[in-house]
Design an enzyme around this catalytic site. Structure first.
Site, PDB file in Angstrom:
ATOM      1  N   ASP A  82      -6.773  10.849   3.573  1.00  0.00           N
ATOM      2  CA  ASP A  82      -6.593  11.877   2.418  1.00  0.00           C
ATOM      3  C   ASP A  82      -6.272  13.285   2.698  1.00  0.00           C
ATOM      4  O   ASP A  82      -6.068  14.036   1.928  1.00  0.00           O
ATOM      5  CB  ASP A  82      -7.962  11.727   1.415  1.00  0.00           C
ATOM      6  CG  ASP A  82      -9.393  11.898   2.399  1.00  0.00           C
ATOM      7  OD1 ASP A  82      -9.117  12.443   3.330  1.00  0.00           O
ATOM      8  OD2 ASP A  82     -10.132  12.209   1.518  1.00  0.00           O
ATOM      9  N   SER A  83      -6.136  13.545   4.043  1.00  0.00           N
ATOM     10  CA  SER A  83      -5.770  14.884   4.692  1.00  0.00           C
ATOM     11  C   SER A  83      -4.466  15.115   4.355  1.00  0.00           C
ATOM     12  O   SER A  83      -4.003  15.986   3.971  1.00  0.00           O
ATOM     13  CB  SER A  83      -5.765  14.953   6.186  1.00  0.00           C
ATOM     14  OG  SER A  83      -5.222  13.784   6.691  1.00  0.00           O
TER      15      SER A  83
ATOM     16  N   ASP B  20      -7.302   5.778   3.346  1.00  0.00           N
ATOM     17  CA  ASP B  20      -8.572   6.521   2.927  1.00  0.00           C
ATOM     18  C   ASP B  20      -8.941   6.181   1.620  1.00  0.00           C
ATOM     19  O   ASP B  20      -7.770   6.393   0.662  1.00  0.00           O
ATOM     20  CB  ASP B  20      -8.499   7.935   3.157  1.00  0.00           C
ATOM     21  CG  ASP B  20      -9.041   8.230   4.569  1.00  0.00           C
ATOM     22  OD1 ASP B  20      -9.795   7.623   5.053  1.00  0.00           O
ATOM     23  OD2 ASP B  20      -8.717   9.656   4.799  1.00  0.00           O
TER      24      ASP B  20
ATOM     25  N   LYS C 183     -10.914   3.293   4.697  1.00  0.00           N
ATOM     26  CA  LYS C 183     -12.200   4.150   5.422  1.00  0.00           C
ATOM     27  C   LYS C 183     -12.572   4.902   4.297  1.00  0.00           C
ATOM     28  O   LYS C 183     -12.042   5.220   3.356  1.00  0.00           O
ATOM     29  CB  LYS C 183     -11.149   5.093   6.370  1.00  0.00           C
ATOM     30  CG  LYS C 183     -12.271   6.090   6.990  1.00  0.00           C
ATOM     31  CD  LYS C 183     -11.695   6.603   8.040  1.00  0.00           C
ATOM     32  CE  LYS C 183     -10.681   7.796   7.911  1.00  0.00           C
ATOM     33  NZ  LYS C 183     -11.361   8.852   7.169  1.00  0.00           N
TER      34      LYS C 183
ATOM     35  N   GLU D 209     -16.114   7.805   3.602  1.00  0.00           N
ATOM     36  CA  GLU D 209     -17.034   8.847   4.292  1.00  0.00           C
ATOM     37  C   GLU D 209     -18.518   8.475   3.820  1.00  0.00           C
ATOM     38  O   GLU D 209     -18.628   8.298   2.729  1.00  0.00           O
ATOM     39  CB  GLU D 209     -16.547  10.299   3.924  1.00  0.00           C
ATOM     40  CG  GLU D 209     -15.271  10.647   4.376  1.00  0.00           C
ATOM     41  CD  GLU D 209     -14.774  12.100   3.863  1.00  0.00           C
ATOM     42  OE1 GLU D 209     -15.595  12.985   3.591  1.00  0.00           O
ATOM     43  OE2 GLU D 209     -13.606  12.487   4.131  1.00  0.00           O
TER      44      GLU D 209
ATOM     45  N   GLU E 127     -15.971  12.455  13.214  1.00  0.00           N
ATOM     46  CA  GLU E 127     -15.400  13.920  12.951  1.00  0.00           C
ATOM     47  C   GLU E 127     -16.318  15.285  13.460  1.00  0.00           C
ATOM     48  O   GLU E 127     -17.291  15.462  12.872  1.00  0.00           O
ATOM     49  CB  GLU E 127     -14.734  14.251  11.618  1.00  0.00           C
ATOM     50  CG  GLU E 127     -14.114  15.398  11.373  1.00  0.00           C
ATOM     51  CD  GLU E 127     -13.237  15.648  10.123  1.00  0.00           C
ATOM     52  OE1 GLU E 127     -13.051  14.498   9.572  1.00  0.00           O
ATOM     53  OE2 GLU E 127     -12.437  16.549   9.881  1.00  0.00           O
TER      54      GLU E 127
END
Ligand code: KIV
Length: 279
Positions: free
Chosen positions: A44-45, A83, A112, A114, A181
């Site tokens: 999602d960057s 993501d 993925k 978080e 991270e």
């Protein structure tokens, strides 16, 4: 045949380091795949490096689906992980399963998300319907960033203990891998030794089982943020700007286009045309 989730798990067992690169578009994804990168991550960057947002919060499912579809058209050999964006999985397990399914239908092999222990139940539910999940702990841009900013995680005994416990809970919940991270390298190494699934580090040192970089950071294309952990293998932004300036100069001076860049009629047809229009 592209790599499977099991292939990535086996790489840890065989002590083979795992290369992961973010990918968002067809052209760069084709090159990542050609280079033999093990995992392409539609991170999602993308919100920052592709869409120009300040952070990853505004990224939507529709955007992640579009990026995933583009990358999936390019990949032949890499595993493709996408993501789940902010608020596509936090509100309910039903959301998490539905949105994971959308990314799989768009071409991802795994998703993925978080979060540590708070996400264990959600992860189990996604894994139970047959969708592989990569966890993501340490700095979590969707949430930690809001409260703490960009800060190294796991620098004290208590925060380190929490990260180690989170990693174990994620493993128990069924993740096939965990992204770490900006975790202090000592803690990242302890986590990597204490779980049987691969850890993928970003800013977390050499003790991880693999490493991930944002492709724009690696190529030197994103100028807004230059994280300490991101190794630049080239300075592409400089080459791109120089090439664009050369193009502008060539257009202004008539050097471009040249004969090899244009198309011609036959002399015969041109003669007929001239006669017709009287010139
Ligand atoms: O979105 C992303 O690029 C990521 C990596 C930095 C791990 O989550």
């Amino acid at each position: 045949m592209h790599k499977s989730v099991q292939d990535i798990i086996n790489m840890k067992k065989e002590k083979e380091k795992i290369s992961v690169i973010t990918s968002y578009d067809y052209t760069l994804a084709s090159l990542c795949d050609k280079a033999g990168i093990d995992v392409m991550l539609v991170g999602d960057s993308a919100g920052m490096v592709m869409l120009g947002y300040e952070n990853t919060i505004p990224v939507t499912m529709d955007q992640m689906i579009m990026f995933t579809e583009a990358v999936s058209r390019a990949r032949n050999t890499s595993l493709l992980v996408s993501d789940l964006p902010f608020m596509s999985y936090q509100a309910s397990i039903e959301d998490a399963i539905t949105n994971s399914g959308k990314l799989i239908k768009a071409g991802a092999d795994a998703v993925k998300l978080e979060g540590g222990s708070v996400m264990a139940e959600t992860i189990s539910a996604i894994v139970d319907v047959g969708i592989p999940v990569m966890g993501h702990i340490g700095l979590q841009p969707q949430t930690t960033m809001l409260s703490q900013g960009y800060k190294v995680q796991g620098k004290t005994k208590d925060t380190a203990m929490k990260l180690i416990a989170d990693a174990k809970e994620l493993e128990d919940a069924g993740v096939f891998s965990i992204a770490l991270e900006m975790v202090s390298h000592e803690v990242a190494e302890i986590i990597s030794e204490s779980v049987s699934i691969p850890t993928i580090g970003i800013g977390s040192g050499v003790g991880c089982d693999g490493q991930v970089l944002v492709v724009q950071d690696l190529l030197g294309m994103y100028e807004k943020i230059k994280p300490k952990f991101a190794k630049r293998y080239m300075n592409l932004s400089e080459d791109i700007v120089n090439s664009l300036q050369d193009f502008k100069k060539d257009v202004q001076t008539g050097v471009f286009p040249a004969e090899e860049n244009w198309f011609s009629m036959s002399d015969d047809e041109l003669e007929k045309l001239r006669e017709k229009i009287g010139s």
